[in-house]
Design a protein around this motif. Structure first.
Motif: not given
Length: 85
Positions: A80-84
């Motif tokens: 989730i955090i690393e999605s753009e």
């Protein structure tokens, strides 16, 4: 205990809508899950805790989990955090 350092790539950082989604996913796991920014560590299952960190795009944070499903919790939350989006 499993830890992973990730960079926030979300366009708006981990604010409002993304924070709510993050907390929903964190609550699916039985493990204790924490999110740490600098010296402040909060319960990843708490929307108020997440919002108090004021995490913006480009910030490095550390995910910590301890429990029977800690590996799955870390990988799901890191995604989730690393999605753009």
């Amino acid at each position: 205990m499993t830890e992973k350092s990730v960079e926030v790539k979300l366009k708006t950082g981990l604010q409002a809508r993304q924070a709510a989604l993050f907390v929903q996913v964190a609550n699916r796991f039985s493990s204790d899950v924490y999110l740490q920014k600098d010296d402040k560590k909060v319960n990843a299952k708490s929307i108020m805790g997440i919002m108090s960190l004021a995490i913006s795009k480009g910030t490095s944070v550390t995910l910590c989990a301890d429990g029977s499903d800690e590996e799955n919790a870390i990988s799901s939350l890191a995604e989730i955090i690393e999605s753009e989006e």
